[in-house]
Enzyme design. Structure first.
Site, short mmCIF file in Angstrom:
data_model
loop_
_atom_site.label_atom_id
_atom_site.label_comp_id
_atom_site.label_asym_id
_atom_site.label_seq_id
_atom_site.Cartn_x
_atom_site.Cartn_y
_atom_site.Cartn_z
N TYR A 1 -94.86 -21.42 -48.47
CA TYR A 1 -94.50 -20.52 -47.40
C TYR A 1 -95.68 -19.75 -46.86
CZ TYR A 1 -91.22 -17.85 -44.69
OH TYR A 1 -90.51 -17.31 -43.67
N LYS A 2 -96.42 -19.15 -47.74
CA LYS A 2 -97.50 -18.25 -47.32
C LYS A 2 -98.55 -18.98 -46.52
CE LYS A 2 -97.21 -13.87 -48.12
NZ LYS A 2 -96.99 -13.33 -49.43
N ILE A 3 -98.93 -20.11 -47.01
CA ILE A 3 -99.98 -20.83 -46.30
C ILE A 3 -99.52 -21.19 -44.92
CG2 ILE A 3 -99.23 -22.94 -47.49
CD1 ILE A 3 -102.67 -22.66 -46.15
N SER A 4 -98.29 -21.63 -44.84
CA SER A 4 -97.87 -22.19 -43.57
C SER A 4 -97.46 -21.10 -42.59
CB SER A 4 -96.74 -23.16 -43.80
OG SER A 4 -95.90 -22.68 -44.80
N GLY A 5 -97.34 -19.88 -43.05
CA GLY A 5 -96.98 -18.81 -42.14
C GLY A 5 -95.50 -18.75 -41.88
#
Lengths: 610, 751
Positions: free
Chosen positions: A26-30
């Site tokens: 989630y975090k990486i992909s925004g």
């Protein structure tokens, strides 16, 4: 992510950090984003026959439901609502005519819901007419405007989707230049990673996708996907279903290696298709300002007051009067058995998968071609073979580092479509967790008498009367629903929350009506008249000492003529159960026409009072 | 309601014959000692109320209550009845030594009986037991045997024997194949047994059969057998709690029922306490939680000044506890109400929710309820249906919807209740088609290869009688987590300074594919391997980044990394043998590396061209372009390091950093932080004006804030864990990594 995790938090709080949601990804992909681009032309406001809602109204209801569901389940996602074909214009730089940005891309809050409520129903149509009106259409401008919305966002966006709601298959009245511009703008959007979907609505004479929109929308995920839904949505439920299926980006919880042994490895993504949704945890706020407050937890030395860093602390447990101390690292190391992944042990027939071997909700795996190419083919071969032979694969599963293994059954699931050709169940393997010896408890079974065929048959009638088609999405969680209604009421300044319908409550009246006399008949068959199952265990009934069994029970209830006469005299025959009465009839050779209790009593009374 | 505990005396022969052994075999003494150790260890971790005593015979000294006038000599009561603890374990480990004498095992038995009787006086025990471990290799006087048996019976003391050899020759053959254990092959009875042993064996048989008739001999074990069984820690034994309730169908039909949790995931009972590292004292660690505002000063707020709220989308709605309690869903107490009946096939196995299966019986001793429930169970079973019920454990708990399936066993009948999902629990994901997808469709030969593999890997086999036998029953395997935990706890408890031991071999083996299956599937697996091309897709970007993070975590010299990178770039350049004269926009990294390598243009020029491209790329603020820019910066850095020219890179980075706020390049900067793309330090290139610390701080300037913004991570203390997990999956969580980098920095500063 935090919020989402709370919502999908595992029922059991102690469950380590085990069941992290789609986590890492989630975090990486925004953030996910979704733009509703809604046609506001006159045609959209035409009401259906028989007072059916207009396409516009239907769209707004659908948009509202997406907003509320986003608020509940993924409140970090961004949503925008843009109308085109309007008379009025409103957009960031006011550079586009006939495009009305109702909500800019943002995470939806209570105000957004209130805004949308204004557009609902008859009044909504009037409000829309007043504020926006219907005017010229330029889809190209609308798309351009949307692309600006995306580029103005400073956050990193992972999944970008744009849904066009319209009932017109032809937009620009043969203006080739405008058509061309729309195509170019659509292509630009797609280039930057925006997925464009068409949610086409009913149009008299049918909606022809090939006229114009086939060049606008994104190509299907793979060539075999059905892609464009040829049939337009007629009903709100259909529309909602269609929107819902697209709205949520599927995300794997993790990506793992599935090893068949000897270096034969494929890659799979692990997905959570069902997880107990719980109330999100509360946020602490400052009393005066309603500002969110954070908590900080510190460890310090009890004697000298110094702050303790992780290195200054160890872990301990006491057994046999001895404290055993380990480093934090060692505590983690103990849990390590192997690297994360799925390792195939072998195969078993499906009937070896016991119904009661259940300890956690299942997961789902699907091949990851991007990790190891060839995975999909191998996976499909396994799936087809297992499904054909009715087998499941037994695997050792380590979800992440420093996690002890569990054994899982991979149950093949072939794709299933529903009537409208939408995927009802996806192809892949369900991952069913199996219990270890420790997870199975010793339960001392209660052994009692069993029911006779007659009693069973009566129950079958009851079961038959109360049968229904179970659907897994038929029940809403009343606790969550109530919670969000409460929040909604507070957030939207409603006087009181909308009442919820608790679907988990039995519809007693309806059941009683359907059963009619069956319930009483069954009770007469199994309970003696003075038996009250709802009371406390009254005077303990004679226990089935010899281990019970229907035959013995029958033998036991045989009564002497003396006793029966006594009952007749006191008019207490009614206290006996139907089987007893029946036995008595048999005993005296009384022929009975019916099996109703009163008939039996009457017959016996007749015979014995002779 | 604790079940009665037992009192038990371990009685071990330490006489000199126990130390004898055939060459290459473990002496009986060692085996017996291990049995005792394992047993006590199990007791310690099971934490029940059983009491254990230890009597040794064949000791050089004598210490027991009956010793008088040369009677009962060389028998030592080592420990009276007590709950077993680590002290006992340590004593066994260090003090249990072979003795140089022999003593009559019957005498020892009498001492044990005496001990039991004396110590259990006035206490209630459900079971009194004596465990004798001996090789029977001693002269015994049998004249008192009847008296002994009598008093054993009278005192209701049970006996267990552990011998180096089986009691019966035939039993041996049957119980064969008992794999592991450090066992020396036991001596066959009758063969190699001494006269005393043969005689002793007869007496053992005599005692055991007179105590428990024919079952008595089942309580005679061999050392190796016992070791194997005892090596598994006792499974956590929990008595399920009865849950009395009413099953209702409509308003008038009620059946009294009792539910028991039958299957549920068992957790470790104890959690880890935090102790101070030096003193090992729990009280030395104080935990404090403070509330603070999310402002720059982190202003602290008293707990009383906080209220609770909930997120509603982007809003936070204040919602006090009182209001919440008043407005929340209220359930009307425990229930098990039928909502309706449905076909079993409509309830999908994979949609089972919750973490338990409840077995539902009719109320105990209520035959009417039993008949009523039996009617329901049988009706459902014959119709292949299940009941959908509303289940609430009690007034405080949330209601569930679940399914009650009929279950008819030979000995009993019950309903099996499992929770089912709510609409909110389900996620409708659509996946691309597999089987009708041309790209992934397996060929006939591929299908048959998998078919053969499956056949070779069946875990259910037919035995001689044609019965199918499951060779890998998961529900018979003890949870390895507990086994390993107790093994480590025991080891650490006894040897506080040793590192943790490796996983026990038997436990490892339990988790592996059965050997027979492994052997069988060799050939089919090879076939599958050749028929299915499986190739790991190398993602350049991901690999590099993880290498970076791993690299810094292991504190490897950066030079090594650079070298690897250079090689890959070199290869890329080799492949693209075109004439490259300038840094193009399509593949600037490759062009740049080629230019440098071929020295087509000067280093300065190449760098200038590259930075020009980077600037162009940064004009498009979009993730794809960022990735490309970062690849360029990485290449720029790598080439600078290998060319020993740090100046250009460092000055470019500094100017880039200055422009971050104006050009809104925060996101890019975050990515640079992730990849630890910082200034080139003196350590790397001599000419650099920056120390390693400077270089690290160069990025750290952004980090400070970030770290503070992520205090939650501090609490979990699981930072490294998270980093490596995210690396493994090739995805990154900014905050964790930033935090991690900071940690590295602080480390650097310390050293």
């Amino acid at each position: 992510m935090a919020e989402r995790r709370e919502y999908y938090q595992n029922e059991d709080d102690e469950v380590e950090e085990d069941e992290e949601d789609s986590g890492g990804d989630y975090k990486i992909s925004g953030r996910d984003s979704l733009v509703f681009l809604v046609d506001a032309s006159k045609e959209m406001f035409i009401k259906g026959e028989d007072g059916e809602p207009s396409n516009f109204d239907m769209t707004m209801q659908c948009v509202r439901s997406v907003y509320t569901s986003k608020i509940i389940s993924s409140d970090k996602d961004l949503v925008a609502l843009v109308f085109y074909g309007t008379e009025q214009s409103k957009n960031p730089r006011n550079s586009f005519k006939h495009v009305y940005v109702y909500h800019d891309l943002d995470s939806p809050g209570s105000q957004c819901i209130l805004d949308i409520d204004k557009l609902l129903g008859e009044k909504g149509a009037q409000f829309a007419e007043k504020t926006m009106g219907s005017g010229e259409t330029s889809l190209g401008d609308a798309l351009w405007c949307c692309s600006n919305l995306y580029s103005d966002i400073k956050l990193r966006l992972s999944h970008k989707r744009l849904m066009i709601f319209t009932c017109r298959d032809e937009h620009h009245g043969g203006d080739g230049a405008k058509d061309r511009q729309a195509r170019t703008k659509a292509a630009d959007l797609k280039e930057t990673g925006v997925v464009i979907d068409l949610m086409h609505l009913t149009k008299p004479g049918g909606f022809d996708v090939s006229l114009f929109f086939c060049d606008i929308v994104s190509p299907p995920e793979d060539e075999s996907e059905l892609g464009l839904q040829i049939e337009p949505c007629r009903k709100l439920e259909d529309l909602q279903k269609r929107v819902r299926a697209k709205e949520l980006k599927k995300r794997s919880q993790s990506r793992l290696t599935f090893s068949l042994g000897e270096g034969v490895n494929l890659a799979v993504g692990v997905y959570v298709l069902a997880r107990t949704a719980t109330k999100p945890s509360a946020v602490k706020l400052h009393r005066d300002t309603n500002e969110p407050v954070r908590t900080k937890t510190r460890y310090f030395h009890a004697h000298n007051g110094g702050i303790l860093l992780p290195n200054d602390m160890k872990r301990a447990q006491v057994y046999g009067k001895k404290q055993i101390v380990m480093e934090k690292d060692e505590v983690d190391e103990i849990k390590k058995f192997d690297d994360p992944g799925l390792v195939l042990m072998g195969f078993k027939p499906m009937d070896r998968l016991k119904l009661h071997h259940h300890i956690r909700p299942a997961l789902f795996i699907y091949p990851e071609e991007e990790q190891i190419s060839g995975s999909s083919c191998m996976f499909t071969a396994l799936l087809l073979n297992c499904s054909e032979k009715n087998l499941f694969a037994l695997c050792r599963y380590i979800p992440r580092r420093n996690t002890p293994p569990r054994f899982v059954a991979l149950v093949p699931q072939r794709e299933e479509l529903d009537q409208s050709q939408t995927q009802a169940t996806p192809p892949g393997f369900h991952v069913i967790f199996l219990p270890f010896a420790d997870d199975i408890r010793t339960v001392d079974a209660h052994v009692g008498p069993t029911a006779s065929d007659e009693q069973v048959d009566k129950m079958k009638e009851i079961v038959h009367k109360l049968r229904f088609k179970y659907k897994s999405d038929a029940f809403e969680n009343p606790v969550l629903q109530q919670h969000y209604r409460n929040l909604e009421a507070l957030a939207l300044n409603m006087l009181e929350p909308e009442p919820i319908e608790d679907l988990t409550m039995p519809k007693v009246q309806m059941m009683d009506a359907r059963l009619g006399p069956l319930a009483q008949e069954f009770k007469d068959l199994v309970y003696p008249p003075d038996y009250n199952p709802e009371g406390k265990p009254a005077a303990k009934r004679k226990t089935a000492e010899s281990g019970g069994g229907a035959a013995e029970k029958k033998a036991k209830v045989e009564m002497s003529e003396e006793e029966l006469k006594n009952h007749v005299a006191k008019c207490t025959l009614g206290k006996l159960t139907v089987p007893v009465l029946k036995d008595a009839c048999k005993q005296f050779g009384i022929r009975t026409t019916g099996t109703k209790k009163q008939e039996l009593i009457d017959a016996l009374t007749m015979h014995l009072s002779k | 309601k604790a079940r009665g505990s037992s009192a038990l005396v371990l009685c071990m022969d330490v006489g000199f014959s126990m130390s004898n052994s055939e060459p290459g075999q473990e002496p009986s003494f060692e085996q017996a000692k291990k049995v005792i150790q394992k047993f006590v260890q199990r007791q310690v971790f099971a934490e029940n109320k059983d009491e254990v005593g230890l009597v040794l015979f064949g000791t050089d000294g004598t210490k027991n209550g009956l010793a008088e006038d040369g009677q009962y000599e060389n028998i030592t009561v080592h420990r009276r009845l007590m709950m077993p603890d680590f002290e006992l374990l340590e004593e066994i480990e260090s003090k249990l030594q072979p003795g140089g004498q022999q003593a009559d095992w019957l005498d020892a038995l009498v001492v044990c009986m005496d001990l039991l009787q004396e110590e259990t006086m006035g206490k209630k025990f459900e079971r009194l037991n004596i465990v004798l471990l001996t090789d029977l290799n001693v002269q015994t006087s049998a004249d008192q045997l009847d008296v002994i048996i009598d008093s054993l019976k009278k005192a209701r003391i049970t006996l267990q024997f552990f011998l180096p050899f089986p009691v019966d020759g035939e039993d041996r053959a049957d119980g064969g194949g008992d794999g592991p254990g450090p066992s020396a092959a036991p001596v066959r009875p009758g063969k190699g047994l001494s006269r005393q042993q043969t005689q002793g064996l007869e007496m053992v048989k005599n005692i055991m059969t007179s105590l428990e008739e024919e079952d008595g001999l089942e309580e005679v074990y061999t050392f190796s057998d016992a070791l194997q069984k005892l090596s598994i820690f006792k499974r956590i034994d929990r008595r399920p709690m009865a849950w009395p309730c009413h099953l209702t169908i409509g308003s008038s039909l009620t059946i009294r029922i009792v539910g028991y949790k039958a299957v549920t995931e068992e957790k470790v009972k104890k959690s880890w306490a935090i102790v101070e590292a030096q003193s090992h004292q729990r009280d030395d660690v104080k935990r404090e939680t403070v509330y603070c505002l999310d402002d720059d000063n982190e202003t602290e707020v008293q707990k009383d000044d906080t209220i609770q709220g909930f997120r509603y989308g982007s809003d936070i709605v204040p919602f006090s506890k009182v209001d919440e309690d008043q407005m929340k869903y209220k359930s009307d107490g425990k229930c098990f109400s039928v909502l309706g009946f449905t076909k079993q096939e409509l309830i999908r196995r994979h949609q089972f929710m919750g973490s338990q299966v409840v077995k539902v019986f009719a109320a105990r001793d209520d035959e009417h309820a039993a008949v009523a429930l039996s009617a329901l169970i049988r009706a459902l079973d014959s119709l292949k249906m299940a009941a959908i019920v509303r289940y609430a454990y009690d007034r405080r708990s949330n209601p569930q919807v679940g399914a009650a399936f009929p279950c008819i066993k030979e000995k009993y009948e019950c309903l099996l209740y499992v929770q089912l999902p709510f609409m909110e629990d389900l996620r409708q994901f659509t996946f691309p088609v597999l089987e009708n997808n041309k790209k992934f469709k397996p060929s006939e030969s591929q299908l048959s290869a998998v078919d053969a593999l499956i056949d070779s890997m069946m875990l259910v086999e037919k035995d001689e009688d044609g019965e199918s036998v499951d060779v890998f029953k998961v529900n018979h395997i003890p949870n390895p987590q507990f086994q390993r935990l107790f093994q480590c706890l025991h080891h650490r408890g006894v040897n506080p300074d040793d590192p943790l031991p490796p996983v026990e071999p038997w436990l490892k083996r339990d988790l592996e594919r059965p050997q027979a299956v492994s052997a069988r599937c060799q050939t089919p697996l090879q076939d599958v391997k050749t028929k299915f091309p499986l190739k790991v897709v190398v993602k350049k970007k991901e690999q590099k980044t993880s290498a970076d993070v791993f690299g810094s975590s292991a504190d490897e010299p950066d030079a090594k990394k650079v070298k690897v990178d250079e090689e890959t770039e070199f290869n890329l350049a080799e492949i693209a043998k075109g004439n490259i004269t300038s840094v193009g926009s399509v593949n600037p990294v490759r062009d740049f590396c080629t230019l440098i390598r071929q020295k087509t243009v000067s280093f300065d020029q190449a760098c200038q061209q590259l930075t020009h491209r980077i600037e162009q790329l940064l004009g498009n603020r979009s993730p794809e372009y960022y990735m490309k820019s970062i690849a360029c910066i990485q290449a720029f850095r790598d080439q600078s390091v290998s060319s020993g020219n740090a100046e250009l890179f460092n000055s470019y980075m500094q100017s880039l950093k200055r422009s971050v706020p104006d050009r809104n390049l925060q996101e890019l900067w975050d990515l640079l932080i992730q990849d630890a793309l910082t200034l080139i330090s003196k350590d790397e290139v001599d000419g650099s004006t920056f120390s390693k610390q400077d270089a690290n701080q160069f990025l750290a300037f952004e980090q400070k804030e970030e770290v503070q913004a992520a205090p939650v991570q501090e609490d979990t203390g699981d930072v490294d864990d998270l980093v490596s997990v995210s690396c493994l999956f090739g995805c990154f969580n900014d905050k964790h990594i930033i935090y991690y980098i900071c940690e590295c920095n602080s480390d650097l500063q310390v050293y």
